[in-house]
Design a protein around this motif. Structure first.
Motif, PDB file in Angstrom:
ATOM      1  N   GLU A  18       7.659   1.081  -3.954  1.00 39.90           N
ATOM      2  CA  GLU A  18       8.595   2.192  -3.757  1.00 39.90           C
ATOM      3  C   GLU A  18       7.922   3.562  -3.805  1.00 39.90           C
ATOM      4  N   THR A  19       6.636   3.594  -4.151  1.00 44.11           N
ATOM      5  CA  THR A  19       5.926   4.868  -4.247  1.00 44.11           C
ATOM      6  C   THR A  19       5.850   5.531  -2.874  1.00 44.11           C
ATOM      7  N   LYS A  20       6.306   6.766  -2.817  1.00 45.34           N
ATOM      8  CA  LYS A  20       6.224   7.540  -1.573  1.00 45.34           C
ATOM      9  C   LYS A  20       4.875   8.238  -1.511  1.00 45.34           C
ATOM     10  N   PHE A  21       4.299   8.287  -0.312  1.00 48.07           N
ATOM     11  CA  PHE A  21       3.015   8.958  -0.141  1.00 48.07           C
ATOM     12  C   PHE A  21       3.088  10.409  -0.628  1.00 48.07           C
ATOM     13  N   SER A  22       4.197  11.075  -0.351  1.00 54.94           N
ATOM     14  CA  SER A  22       4.349  12.467  -0.764  1.00 54.94           C
ATOM     15  C   SER A  22       4.356  12.624  -2.280  1.00 54.94           C
ATOM     16  N   GLN A  62       4.145   7.434  12.024  1.00 56.79           N
ATOM     17  CA  GLN A  62       4.890   8.604  11.569  1.00 56.79           C
ATOM     18  C   GLN A  62       6.133   8.244  10.765  1.00 56.79           C
ATOM     19  N   THR A  63       6.564   6.984  10.826  1.00 54.14           N
ATOM     20  CA  THR A  63       7.769   6.583  10.103  1.00 54.14           C
ATOM     21  C   THR A  63       7.457   6.014   8.721  1.00 54.14           C
ATOM     22  N   ILE A  64       6.194   5.791   8.411  1.00 56.48           N
ATOM     23  CA  ILE A  64       5.811   5.200   7.130  1.00 56.48           C
ATOM     24  C   ILE A  64       5.876   6.263   6.039  1.00 56.48           C
ATOM     25  N   THR A  65       6.684   6.012   5.018  1.00 49.61           N
ATOM     26  CA  THR A  65       6.788   6.962   3.911  1.00 49.61           C
ATOM     27  C   THR A  65       6.444   6.348   2.563  1.00 49.61           C
ATOM     28  N   THR A  66       6.478   5.006   2.462  1.00 55.70           N
ATOM     29  CA  THR A  66       6.202   4.340   1.189  1.00 55.70           C
ATOM     30  C   THR A  66       5.124   3.270   1.352  1.00 55.70           C
ATOM     31  N   ILE A  67       4.590   2.828   0.237  1.00 51.51           N
ATOM     32  CA  ILE A  67       3.605   1.749   0.216  1.00 51.51           C
ATOM     33  C   ILE A  67       4.227   0.478   0.789  1.00 51.51           C
ATOM     34  N   GLN A  68       5.476   0.181   0.416  1.00 48.76           N
ATOM     35  CA  GLN A  68       6.163  -1.021   0.907  1.00 48.76           C
ATOM     36  C   GLN A  68       6.325  -0.982   2.417  1.00 48.76           C
TER      37      GLN A  68
END
Length: 129
Positions: free
Chosen positions: A77-81, A111-117
């Motif tokens: 659930e960790t977001k890159f940001s 561009q749609t990837i925001t989390t590790i999952q």
């Protein structure tokens, strides 16, 4: 009481042995409902979560690319940001994932990837093609 006009159901799945105990492995499923005045996507969404080993490898690559310590907490659930990754970091992470997993990620998907999952799920989806 307001009536519901929209609903969403999400499932995560994996191929698991019959002896698998979901309570001990943190599997989740969720059902969400929204009020009529909220704008939410309609329909049913079903996705399969990446294997734990894929998730761990992606987490390791992210830690390495961001010069994080090996014991830094990074979950699906960790977001890159949230861990300090900017757009250049994200591009470098995607390039490393492509190299390590032998896949090619289209720019629109990257561009749609925001989390590790999301990254791990995308990798497995590409490997299964």
């Amino acid at each position: 009481m307001a009536s519901l006009t929209s609903s969403s159901v999400s499932f995560k799945c994996a191929v698991l042995p019959s002896s698998f105990n979901s309570k001990n492995h943190g599997l989740k499923s969720s059902v969400s409902f929204w009020r009529a005045n909220q704008v939410k996507p309609r329909g049913l969404s079903i996705s399969c979560a990446a294997k734990p080993e894929t998730l761990e490898k992606v987490s390791s690559i992210v830690r390495e690319q961001l010069a994080m310590t090996k014991d830094a907490t990074v979950t699906g659930e960790t977001k890159f940001s949230e861990i300090g990754a900017d757009s250049l970091d994200t591009v470098e992470i995607v390039m490393k994932l492509e190299e390590e997993f032998g896949v090619t990620v289209e720019e629109e998907n990257a561009q749609t990837i925001t989390t590790i999952q999301e990254a791990a799920d995308m990798i497995e989806k590409l490997q299964n093609k």
